[in-house]
Design a protein around this motif. Structure first.
Motif, PDB file in Angstrom:
ATOM      1  N   THR A 107      72.270  63.180  -9.106  1.00  0.00           N
ATOM      2  CA  THR A 107      73.521  62.441  -9.297  1.00  0.00           C
ATOM      3  C   THR A 107      73.316  60.937  -9.203  1.00  0.00           C
ATOM      4  O   THR A 107      74.268  60.166  -9.384  1.00  0.00           O
ATOM      5  N   GLY A 108      72.102  60.517  -8.844  1.00  0.00           N
ATOM      6  CA  GLY A 108      71.828  59.099  -8.663  1.00  0.00           C
ATOM      7  C   GLY A 108      71.881  58.651  -7.221  1.00  0.00           C
ATOM      8  O   GLY A 108      71.682  57.472  -6.925  1.00  0.00           O
ATOM      9  N   TYR A 109      72.129  59.590  -6.288  1.00  0.00           N
ATOM     10  CA  TYR A 109      72.174  59.235  -4.864  1.00  0.00           C
ATOM     11  C   TYR A 109      70.816  59.557  -4.251  1.00  0.00           C
ATOM     12  O   TYR A 109      70.398  60.724  -4.218  1.00  0.00           O
ATOM     13  N   LEU A 110      70.132  58.549  -3.750  1.00  0.00           N
ATOM     14  CA  LEU A 110      68.786  58.731  -3.211  1.00  0.00           C
ATOM     15  C   LEU A 110      68.851  58.796  -1.691  1.00  0.00           C
ATOM     16  O   LEU A 110      69.059  57.783  -1.016  1.00  0.00           O
ATOM     17  N   ALA A 111      68.710  60.002  -1.144  1.00  0.00           N
ATOM     18  CA  ALA A 111      68.783  60.220   0.301  1.00  0.00           C
ATOM     19  C   ALA A 111      67.386  60.225   0.900  1.00  0.00           C
ATOM     20  O   ALA A 111      66.452  60.770   0.304  1.00  0.00           O
ATOM     21  N   ASP A 112      67.247  59.623   2.083  1.00  0.00           N
ATOM     22  CA  ASP A 112      65.953  59.707   2.761  1.00  0.00           C
ATOM     23  C   ASP A 112      65.839  61.060   3.470  1.00  0.00           C
ATOM     24  O   ASP A 112      66.771  61.871   3.466  1.00  0.00           O
ATOM     25  N   GLU A 113      64.693  61.312   4.088  1.00  0.00           N
ATOM     26  CA  GLU A 113      64.421  62.627   4.667  1.00  0.00           C
ATOM     27  C   GLU A 113      65.400  62.973   5.784  1.00  0.00           C
ATOM     28  O   GLU A 113      65.874  64.111   5.887  1.00  0.00           O
ATOM     29  N   GLU A 114      65.721  62.002   6.637  1.00  0.00           N
ATOM     30  CA  GLU A 114      66.623  62.277   7.766  1.00  0.00           C
ATOM     31  C   GLU A 114      68.022  62.642   7.279  1.00  0.00           C
ATOM     32  O   GLU A 114      68.641  63.581   7.787  1.00  0.00           O
TER      33      GLU A 114
END
Length: 289
Positions: free
Chosen positions: A14-21
């Protein structure tokens, strides 16, 4: 969402870049059916996460915007009074013989029930329920939310109890204008969203605003990262402002950041006059050869 990596991939689409946490806590909230409480500075992507989740999971997004003075009725339901009056007049015109009790009962039919966001999310579940800026509401509203989030049901005296067939995925956001009560926090999984580092913010701009030239994206993010390190801004720019500024510069036809284009589009980056003066001075030092 079988693993945190699945969450990262779904949100990334969707274009949302989440980090691992963040991906991990979203995964756990889904598996444990617990609300997710997100805190952080404005513009770090708290609201955008709920929107991205709804898009990625192809679920309806139901949003409750909190504000000072909001109460349970504004979050739950209301009755469509004008339609109820018309219904009574129709019964009179038809010469209904059901009696007063039957007429009163018919007034509280589901067709006259106006579902506000919390009730709508329970009815539409599975859904994503975004309770935005919960820190703006008061203690009584927090207590109401705690009850609903503990049972996934609400009771309407004239109608009955509405129970969610599947608990909605609940995202609560807070800008920490005040501390939330421990009881509400204990019910939720918690995550503080930091401003992203330079590399991830550049990746976010490339993902959410692919029309912006790579060189310009690098320059914009580099400037914003420096501005965030200042301690004299009333509101340091968030990721939302970075994206707005990059898009504004692109609309202006800018391919490489310069002082004139930066100053002309500053309204997309800062929202206080005092910050504008300070940022102009900083840009003059950063961008003047």
């Amino acid at each position: 969402m079988d693993t945190p990596d699945d969450v990262t991939a779904l949100l990334g689409a969707t274009g949302y870049l989440a980090d691992e946490e963040l991906a991990t806590v979203v995964f756990l909230a889904d598996r444990m059916q617990r609300p997710l409480l997100l805190e952080g500075e404005p513009g770090t992507g708290k609201t955008a996460l709920a929107e991205a989740l709804a898009q990625a999971l192809e679920l309806p997004l139901v949003r409750l915007q909190c504000y000072e003075g909001i109460d349970a009725s504004q979050a739950l339901y209301d009755w469509d009074f004008p339609r109820q009056i018309l219904h009574l007049r129709a019964l009179e015109a038809a010469g209904s013989t059901g009696g007063v009790e039957e007429a009163e009962k018919s007034l509280y039919d589901e067709r006259f029930l106006l579902a506000r966001p919390v009730l709508a999310a329970l009815q539409q579940a599975p859904a994503v329920l975004l309770i935005d800026e919960v820190d703006r509401a008061d203690d009584e509203f927090e207590a109401f939310l705690l009850e609903v989030l503990s049972t996934w049901q609400v009771t309407i005296p004239e109608f009955g109890t509405v129970v969610a067939a599947t608990p909605p995925f609940v995202v609560l956001t807070s800008n920490r204008t005040r501390e939330l009560h421990d009881a509400l926090k204990r019910r939720c999984l918690y995550h503080w969203i930091e401003h992203p580092g330079l590399a991830r913010e550049v990746a976010i701009v490339r993902s959410r605003a692919p029309e912006v030239a790579d060189a310009l994206a690098q320059q914009v993010v580099g400037v914003v990262q420096q501005l965030r390190r200042r301690d004299d801004l009333l509101k340091p720019p968030g990721v939302a402002e970075t994206l707005d500024w990059a898009r504004a510069l692109n609309h202006r036809g800018t391919t490489s950041l310069d002082l004139a284009s930066a100053a002309a589009t500053l309204g997309a980056l800062v929202k206080y006059r005092e910050d504008g003066d300070r940022v102009r001075q900083a840009l003059d030092r950063m961008l003047t050869p």
